[in-house]
Design a protein around this motif. Structure first.
Motif, PDB file in Angstrom:
ATOM      1  N   TRP A  36       0.640  -1.267  -0.049  1.00  0.00           N
ATOM      2  CA  TRP A  36       0.190  -0.075  -0.055  1.00  0.00           C
ATOM      3  C   TRP A  36       0.756   1.255  -0.079  1.00  0.00           C
ATOM      4  CZ3 TRP A  36       0.039   4.065   3.712  1.00  0.00           C
ATOM      5  CH2 TRP A  36      -0.892   4.905   3.344  1.00  0.00           C
ATOM      6  N   ALA A  37       1.919   1.511   0.915  1.00  0.00           N
ATOM      7  CA  ALA A  37       2.741   2.535   1.078  1.00  0.00           C
ATOM      8  C   ALA A  37       3.791   2.795  -0.264  1.00  0.00           C
ATOM      9  CB  ALA A  37       3.663   2.167   2.203  1.00  0.00           C
ATOM     10  N   PHE A  38       4.062   1.880  -1.046  1.00  0.00           N
ATOM     11  CA  PHE A  38       4.753   2.270  -2.134  1.00  0.00           C
ATOM     12  C   PHE A  38       3.939   2.452  -3.353  1.00  0.00           C
ATOM     13  CE2 PHE A  38       8.265   0.130   0.115  1.00  0.00           C
ATOM     14  CZ  PHE A  38       9.269   1.203  -0.161  1.00  0.00           C
ATOM     15  N   HIS A  39       2.416   1.803  -3.352  1.00  0.00           N
ATOM     16  CA  HIS A  39       1.777   2.052  -4.505  1.00  0.00           C
ATOM     17  C   HIS A  39       1.220   3.590  -3.998  1.00  0.00           C
ATOM     18  CE1 HIS A  39      -2.424   2.391  -6.238  1.00  0.00           C
ATOM     19  NE2 HIS A  39      -2.213   1.567  -6.858  1.00  0.00           N
ATOM     20  N   GLU A  40       0.959   4.011  -2.819  1.00  0.00           N
ATOM     21  CA  GLU A  40       0.577   5.224  -2.494  1.00  0.00           C
ATOM     22  C   GLU A  40       1.351   6.386  -2.744  1.00  0.00           C
ATOM     23  OE1 GLU A  40      -2.998   7.152  -0.243  1.00  0.00           O
ATOM     24  OE2 GLU A  40      -2.699   5.416  -1.652  1.00  0.00           O
ATOM     25  N   TYR A  41       2.646   5.950  -2.338  1.00  0.00           N
ATOM     26  CA  TYR A  41       3.514   7.433  -2.508  1.00  0.00           C
ATOM     27  C   TYR A  41       4.684   7.005  -3.604  1.00  0.00           C
ATOM     28  CZ  TYR A  41       1.285   8.328   1.746  1.00  0.00           C
ATOM     29  OH  TYR A  41       0.422   8.518   2.689  1.00  0.00           O
ATOM     30  N   GLY A  42       4.793   5.862  -4.118  1.00  0.00           N
ATOM     31  CA  GLY A  42       5.896   5.672  -5.311  1.00  0.00           C
ATOM     32  C   GLY A  42       7.200   6.121  -5.008  1.00  0.00           C
ATOM     33  N   GLN A  43       7.833   7.099  -5.487  1.00  0.00           N
ATOM     34  CA  GLN A  43       9.419   7.554  -5.024  1.00  0.00           C
ATOM     35  C   GLN A  43       9.179   8.787  -3.955  1.00  0.00           C
ATOM     36  OE1 GLN A  43      11.802   5.928  -6.506  1.00  0.00           O
ATOM     37  NE2 GLN A  43      10.535   4.707  -7.537  1.00  0.00           N
ATOM     38  N   ASP A  44       8.228   8.851  -3.557  1.00  0.00           N
ATOM     39  CA  ASP A  44       8.020   9.975  -2.687  1.00  0.00           C
ATOM     40  C   ASP A  44       7.944   9.422  -1.175  1.00  0.00           C
ATOM     41  OD1 ASP A  44       7.853  12.127  -4.439  1.00  0.00           O
ATOM     42  OD2 ASP A  44       5.706  11.689  -4.782  1.00  0.00           O
ATOM     43  N   ILE A  45       8.404   8.018  -0.919  1.00  0.00           N
ATOM     44  CA  ILE A  45       8.425   7.608   0.259  1.00  0.00           C
ATOM     45  C   ILE A  45       9.975   6.900   0.465  1.00  0.00           C
ATOM     46  CG2 ILE A  45       7.534   5.272  -0.263  1.00  0.00           C
ATOM     47  CD1 ILE A  45       6.457   5.051   2.398  1.00  0.00           C
ATOM     48  N   VAL A  46      10.545   6.961   1.759  1.00  0.00           N
ATOM     49  CA  VAL A  46      11.815   6.438   1.923  1.00  0.00           C
ATOM     50  C   VAL A  46      11.751   5.870   3.247  1.00  0.00           C
ATOM     51  CG1 VAL A  46      13.065   8.372   0.782  1.00  0.00           C
ATOM     52  CG2 VAL A  46      12.774   8.628   3.092  1.00  0.00           C
ATOM     53  N   TYR A  47      12.643   4.866   3.441  1.00  0.00           N
ATOM     54  CA  TYR A  47      12.951   4.163   4.771  1.00  0.00           C
ATOM     55  C   TYR A  47      14.068   4.617   5.394  1.00  0.00           C
ATOM     56  CZ  TYR A  47      13.890  -0.083   8.012  1.00  0.00           C
ATOM     57  OH  TYR A  47      14.077  -0.701   8.924  1.00  0.00           O
ATOM     58  N   ALA A  48      13.813   5.082   6.770  1.00  0.00           N
ATOM     59  CA  ALA A  48      15.002   5.654   7.425  1.00  0.00           C
ATOM     60  C   ALA A  48      15.252   4.596   8.460  1.00  0.00           C
ATOM     61  CB  ALA A  48      14.591   6.753   8.354  1.00  0.00           C
ATOM     62  N   CYS A  49      16.648   3.737   8.360  1.00  0.00           N
ATOM     63  CA  CYS A  49      17.000   2.587   8.800  1.00  0.00           C
ATOM     64  C   CYS A  49      18.263   2.527   9.791  1.00  0.00           C
ATOM     65  CB  CYS A  49      17.186   1.553   7.771  1.00  0.00           C
ATOM     66  SG  CYS A  49      17.646  -0.086   8.365  1.00  0.00           S
ATOM     67  N   SER A  50      17.958   2.044  10.821  1.00  0.00           N
ATOM     68  CA  SER A  50      19.232   2.479  11.705  1.00  0.00           C
ATOM     69  C   SER A  50      20.105   0.960  11.761  1.00  0.00           C
ATOM     70  CB  SER A  50      18.647   2.506  13.171  1.00  0.00           C
ATOM     71  OG  SER A  50      17.848   1.173  13.712  1.00  0.00           O
ATOM     72  N   PHE A  51      19.554   0.054  10.990  1.00  0.00           N
ATOM     73  CA  PHE A  51      20.178  -1.221  10.842  1.00  0.00           C
ATOM     74  C   PHE A  51      20.310  -2.073  11.987  1.00  0.00           C
ATOM     75  CE2 PHE A  51      21.261   0.834   6.860  1.00  0.00           C
ATOM     76  CZ  PHE A  51      21.259  -0.208   5.892  1.00  0.00           C
ATOM     77  N   GLY A  52      19.127  -1.923  12.827  1.00  0.00           N
ATOM     78  CA  GLY A  52      18.896  -2.810  13.975  1.00  0.00           C
ATOM     79  C   GLY A  52      18.190  -4.312  13.347  1.00  0.00           C
ATOM     80  N   ALA A  53      17.808  -5.071  14.322  1.00  0.00           N
ATOM     81  CA  ALA A  53      17.090  -6.382  13.839  1.00  0.00           C
ATOM     82  C   ALA A  53      16.027  -5.875  13.146  1.00  0.00           C
ATOM     83  CB  ALA A  53      16.840  -7.294  15.133  1.00  0.00           C
ATOM     84  N   GLU A  54      15.016  -4.960  13.536  1.00  0.00           N
ATOM     85  CA  GLU A  54      13.774  -4.737  12.798  1.00  0.00           C
ATOM     86  C   GLU A  54      14.354  -4.139  11.551  1.00  0.00           C
ATOM     87  OE1 GLU A  54      13.117  -4.232  17.471  1.00  0.00           O
ATOM     88  OE2 GLU A  54      14.690  -3.555  15.894  1.00  0.00           O
ATOM     89  N   GLY A  55      15.140  -3.291  11.369  1.00  0.00           N
ATOM     90  CA  GLY A  55      15.556  -2.903  10.215  1.00  0.00           C
ATOM     91  C   GLY A  55      15.939  -3.921   9.122  1.00  0.00           C
ATOM     92  N   ILE A  56      16.516  -4.896   9.451  1.00  0.00           N
ATOM     93  CA  ILE A  56      17.099  -5.720   8.519  1.00  0.00           C
ATOM     94  C   ILE A  56      15.745  -6.697   7.787  1.00  0.00           C
ATOM     95  CG2 ILE A  56      18.382  -8.105   8.056  1.00  0.00           C
ATOM     96  CD1 ILE A  56      20.031  -5.515   8.446  1.00  0.00           C
ATOM     97  N   VAL A  57      14.805  -6.926   9.034  1.00  0.00           N
ATOM     98  CA  VAL A  57      13.561  -7.567   8.435  1.00  0.00           C
ATOM     99  C   VAL A  57      12.901  -6.596   7.519  1.00  0.00           C
ATOM    100  CG1 VAL A  57      11.294  -8.257   9.292  1.00  0.00           C
ATOM    101  CG2 VAL A  57      13.112  -9.025  10.642  1.00  0.00           C
TER     102      VAL A  57
END
Length: 241
Positions: A36-57
């Motif tokens: 839904w998120a990528f359909h809704e926002y396309g290239q206007d969405i980014v993922y801010a990742c700290s590379f913790g366990a949740e981030g890798i998932v």
């Protein structure tokens, strides 16, 4: 799922709480949330990742939905060596993802000259603002939405997070696909799919931030007890209004 997509994207300026609640009503599949998120926002969405366990998932799940997604890492210059090594491994595993390291306006040395040595000790809130909050503001300036790995289980302040949130800090829409996941489910996913993850997680570090402000915890401590231990501070400021 398709029939629930709204005709006009939800944005901070056009926030509709009822619409946000209904668009993913009944959904518990994080892949559906990401679709839904990528359909809704396309290239206007980014993922801010700290590379913790949740981030890798989340990276693994995002790669199933959008192989060219943008991943932002806030490179404070103070992370553990294991974190930087993990980023290289992740980029090698997912070569089509765009991992962008966003740095603060000042180096650690320049910050020390401007604000004093080891700012994180005498004013951790200012340090987090300079090295995390301000850089993310810059990284999100052209985005309409961003993805976060927040889970309700992590802390009382995160227990009411929804899949779709009006982010008052950055004036964006914040999408949180993992809100219902437990720590056990996160680690199980990593092991089942044989994903690389930070080895510090196996040494008592469920939450990993900057080296000076992160400590190992005991089994009975909360998952974020090792962050700014001994201080009332529990968040870096990215997830507070």
């Amino acid at each position: 799922m398709g029939e629930k997509l709204v005709a006009e994207p939800l944005t901070y300026d056009k926030w509709d709480e009822k619409k946000a609640r209904e668009v993913l009503e009944g959904q518990s599949d994080c892949l559906d949330v990401l679709k839904w998120a990528f359909h809704e926002y396309g290239q206007d969405i980014v993922y801010a990742c700290s590379f913790g366990a949740e981030g890798i998932v989340l990276i693994d799940l995002i790669a199933k939905v959008n192989k060219q997604a943008e991943i932002v890492f806030l490179d404070t210059g103070l992370h553990f060596p294991e974190t930087y090594e993990l980023i290289d491994k992740v980029q090698e595993r997912y070569p089509s993802l765009f991992i962008k390291k966003v740095k603060p306006a000042m180096t650690v040395q320049e910050q020390a000259k401007e604000h004093g040595e080891e700012l994180w000790k005498h004013d951790p809130n200012l340090c987090c603002h300079l090295r995390k909050v301000a850089p993310l503001q810059e990284a999100l300036k052209d985005a309409k939405a961003w993805i976060s790995g927040l889970r309700r289980e992590q802390s009382p302040s995160r227990s009411h997070v929804e899949y779709i949130n009006k982010d008052e800090k950055f004036h964006k829409i914040k999408v949180c696909p993992l809100i219902h996941w437990t720590w056990e489910e996160i680690m199980t996913y990593l092991h089942v799919h044989q994903l690389p993850y930070n080895p510090l997680h196996d040494k008592g570090f469920p939450s990993i931030g900057c080296t000076p402000c992160t400590e190992a915890i005991s089994e009975n401590d909360g998952s974020r007890a090792g962050r700014w231990a001994g201080r009332p501070k529990t968040e870096c400021g990215l997830h507070q209004d």
